[in-house]
Design a protein around this motif. Structure first.
Motif, PDB file in Angstrom:
ATOM      1  N   MET A   1       4.037  25.902  15.094  1.00 11.09           N
ATOM      2  CA  MET A   1       3.255  26.967  14.484  1.00 11.09           C
ATOM      3  C   MET A   1       3.655  27.080  13.012  1.00 11.09           C
ATOM      4  O   MET A   1       4.837  27.053  12.680  1.00 11.09           O
ATOM      5  N   ILE A   2       2.671  27.189  12.151  1.00  5.35           N
ATOM      6  CA  ILE A   2       2.909  27.373  10.726  1.00  5.35           C
ATOM      7  C   ILE A   2       2.720  28.851  10.396  1.00  5.35           C
ATOM      8  O   ILE A   2       1.760  29.473  10.849  1.00  5.35           O
ATOM      9  N   LYS A   3       3.650  29.396   9.594  1.00  4.46           N
ATOM     10  CA  LYS A   3       3.568  30.789   9.155  1.00  4.46           C
ATOM     11  C   LYS A   3       3.614  30.845   7.637  1.00  4.46           C
ATOM     12  O   LYS A   3       4.150  29.942   6.996  1.00  4.46           O
TER      13      LYS A   3
END
Length: 129
Positions: free
Chosen positions: A1-3
């Motif tokens: 997951m990219i934040k």
């Protein structure tokens, strides 16, 4: 997951920006490291997630000057922040002498206002309605 970890805003004066973004807008200082020719300065939401920061980046490069000048001439904000009660925030900030270029205005499902951050940018405040 990219934040989202960090985004930046070019500013005319980093220390003036730090004072405005913390003392007036209410952010907290996360990082303030003197690099000699400039500083690495970040702020974030007071008590907010520690993974999202706003870098108050020196705006003295030709690219930064062209970008910020074009945005200001067009009257466009460089960033948007959300608030829970825009009308209350507008009153609080106006009382502190903040200049707004757009008062609270309904725009579809959001209420928006635009302020001058005193260091070269327009900033939009938004509230979902």
């Amino acid at each position: 997951m990219i934040k989202i970890a960090m985004t930046s805003v070019y500013v005319d004066d980093q220390q003036k920006a730090l004072a405005f973004y913390t003392d007036v807008l209410g952010f907290e200082t996360r990082t303030n490291i003197d690099l000699g020719h400039a500083a690495f300065v970040t702020v974030g939401a007071r008590g907010g997630a520690q993974d999202v920061e706003l870098l108050l980046e020196p705006g003295d490069s030709p690219i930064a000057r062209d970008y910020t000048t074009a945005l200001r001439e067009a009257g466009l904000p460089c960033i948007a922040f959300s608030v829970d009660d825009l009308r209350a925030e507008y009153e609080r900030l106006t009382g502190l002498g903040v200049r707004f270029t757009q008062p609270p205005t309904a725009q579809g499902p959001v209420l928006t206002a635009v302020l001058d951050d005193t260091v070269g940018n327009f900033v939009q405040l938004t509230q979902r309605i």
